[in-house]
Write an enzyme that holds these catalytic residues in place. Structure first.
Site, mmCIF file in Angstrom:
data_model
loop_
_atom_site.group_PDB
_atom_site.id
_atom_site.type_symbol
_atom_site.label_atom_id
_atom_site.label_comp_id
_atom_site.label_asym_id
_atom_site.label_seq_id
_atom_site.Cartn_x
_atom_site.Cartn_y
_atom_site.Cartn_z
ATOM 1 N N SER B 47 0.822 -1.214 0.000
ATOM 2 C CA SER B 47 0.000 0.000 0.000
ATOM 3 C C SER B 47 0.856 1.264 0.000
ATOM 4 C CB SER B 47 -0.923 0.003 1.220
ATOM 5 O OG SER B 47 -0.150 0.027 2.408
ATOM 6 N N HIS B 48 2.090 1.183 0.494
ATOM 7 C CA HIS B 48 2.959 2.362 0.519
ATOM 8 C C HIS B 48 4.191 2.197 -0.365
ATOM 9 C CE1 HIS B 48 0.388 3.332 3.894
ATOM 10 N NE2 HIS B 48 0.803 4.574 3.802
ATOM 11 N N GLU B 188 -8.552 1.249 3.447
ATOM 12 C CA GLU B 188 -9.259 0.018 3.809
ATOM 13 C C GLU B 188 -10.765 0.171 3.609
ATOM 14 O OE1 GLU B 188 -7.501 -2.299 7.439
ATOM 15 O OE2 GLU B 188 -6.970 -0.208 7.675
#
Lengths: 338, 338
Positions: B47-48, B188
């Site tokens: 996600s990063h 999320e």
């Protein structure tokens, strides 16, 4: 006959100081301890008010705590003060070191105070409010005894590890919070146990590491941290910053050192102070307005800032120059006089 | 045909730097951004990782972010460094200011870095691990956009406000955590929305301030903080320390400034560094053993230290000198080349 008794603020202080002196504390210690206990009682924060005199005197009777230890204040580094409490209660060491912490913070922007080798029983909010009272922001952390399991764990390793923060609000009460990183404080479990009431789900595990709502089983097992794995991580950070970082005990080591005695935990404490003027290049006033807009937006939607009930109690008790405590507590306190 | 594609670590870096340069970032910015994104990708922190290149390039297209701004590093006070990112992404400012932060911390015991006027998209753990890599403990906090309601509130006021901490462990991976103080990260909720799945209870409220499990309603309403009123208090502290303290925006102000554009949030950041040697009067080695006993006691009872999955991925990916990413992601990334 009322179940409560009213004590003037001066009477409250005098009672506290006399009990402490009667039980082996020096005048200096009695004053520092009374300052914080009176601040709590004045805010109707009963669990950390005069009630704590029982813990102080009981710890003294167990013979390990020093009632006369003079703290050593050590200029450890340009932004670090260390205060060795030398086996006394933490609060005289805090008072002794506070002027140097404030001076370093106002000079350097951020500074920290490590209190070592102290017995600790007090709420942290009066400590961080000593910083916000002089225009600094303050953050304090302490370990305690290993009554709390890490997330996914089966037994006590972490303390209830409170974290307190205060932000100065010129002309009004500061923004302050002070909470245990355990779901409940140890004393709350004890209250459920005495009342024979089941605990809420998710608060504790028994000594086999299984979830329990039985307060007796919880006392023999461990509490859980607030907020699942996040609260657990935060609690471990507090162990590290208020323990190994400052050359002092973790909650587990503190509990082992106490050897089952019900005395105030013996360990260290860290307090970090921030100067809004130096961090904002002199724009603290404009940024205070920005903080106030944040607070206003929280209040406007019906939410509460922390500590508001405490501040209401403070205003009420200051206005009448008195506190009310249960008569039974007063009688039990009188029995501590010698 | 595998759904994944393997990129060597050098290919990953080259792809990232080229995309950034093609999209208007200077070589310096491209390098600083790639360092952190590659660290995330290398830890399978998807996600990063490279995925964030979409956010960087999209923010650039919106025309407000500077791809070439040189940060100004300001020696604001003996223990405070300020880095003005001048409208660029935060990471070049961090890299520019880090040597002075480390120098001040090793001299003074504790010091802080305030990054101002920056766009921020990155995970915080690579930042605090830059401190633990040189033997310091580090704590970082940032606001974001006002998507999170305070405890008892009805609308977004607070950011997802992550907090990250890293503690050095000589010879092994540090103890590091990095979590949002909201129950969920914004992304999320978006994943639940796309999947049409109901959210768990207690995660979000709708735009009337009523609890909801509908992800669409949650996106229009607000998320809740983790850990009830305690998590909410912590999130407010992060607003204050990474906002008004350092003369920069709160999450609400940042969201207002973005004016509905889906760009990386623009605000400030605070990073606090601690020198275990100065705090412990030179006893960091003995206290490291004490910290290790704490970690061992956590692991021994079957609990996990944070970041362990990440470290396993790091070891695996470093050993094969490559990362695996979905082929669809790779193709989408190639489309960002010009």
């Amino acid at each position: 006959m009322s179940d409560n008794i009213s004590l003037s603020l001066a009477e409250m202080r005098e009672l506290s100081e006399n009990i402490l002196i009667d039980n082996g504390f020096s005048k200096d210690h009695a004053k520092s301890i009374t300052d914080v206990m009176a601040a709590c009682q004045q805010d109707d924060c009963h669990s950390h008010g005069l009630f704590r005199l029982f813990m102080c005197t009981q710890s003294m009777k167990l013979g390990r705590i020093s009632g006369s230890a003079q703290p050593d204040v050590i200029d450890a580094a340009p932004s670090v003060v260390r205060a060795n409490a030398n086996g006394g209660i933490s609060l005289l060491a805090l008072d002794a070191a506070l002027p140097l912490l404030i001076e370093k913070t106002k000079k350097n922007g951020i500074a920290a105070l490590a209190i070592n080798h102290c017995y600790h029983f007090s709420a942290l909010w009066p400590e961080v409010e000593k910083l916000s009272a002089v225009g600094l922001a303050g953050l304090a952390m302490v370990p305690s005894h290993a009554w709390v399991a890490p997330a996914g764990g089966k037994r006590g390793t972490l303390g209830t590890n409170p974290l307190a923060f205060s932000w100065p609000r010129p002309g009004q009460h500061p923004f302050t919070f002070d909470f245990a990183t355990s779901q409940f404080a140890r004393g709350e479990i004890e209250l459920y146990r005495r009342a024979g009431k089941p605990l809420p789900e998710g608060v504790a595990i028994d000594k086999e590491g299984q979830p329990t709502t039985d307060a007796e089983a919880a006392m023999a097992g461990a509490m859980m941290t607030f907020g699942g794995y996040k609260g657990s991580a935060l609690s471990i950070m507090i162990e590290l910053l208020a323990g190994p970082l400052i050359d002092d005990l973790t909650s587990k080591e503190s509990m082992e050192a106490a050897d089952g005695q019900p005395e105030a935990p013996y360990h260290g404490e860290i307090i970090i102070a921030f100067d809004p003027n130096l961090f904002s290049a002199g724009k603290a006033v404009a940024n205070n307005d920005r903080a106030e807009r944040l607070f206003a937006d929280i209040i406007d939607q019906g939410a509460r800032l922390p500590s508001q009930r405490r501040y209401q109690a403070r205003e009420r008790n200051l206005a009448r120059n008195a506190v009310e405590i249960p008569r039974t507590l007063y009688n039990d306190l009188l029995a501590l006089r010698k």
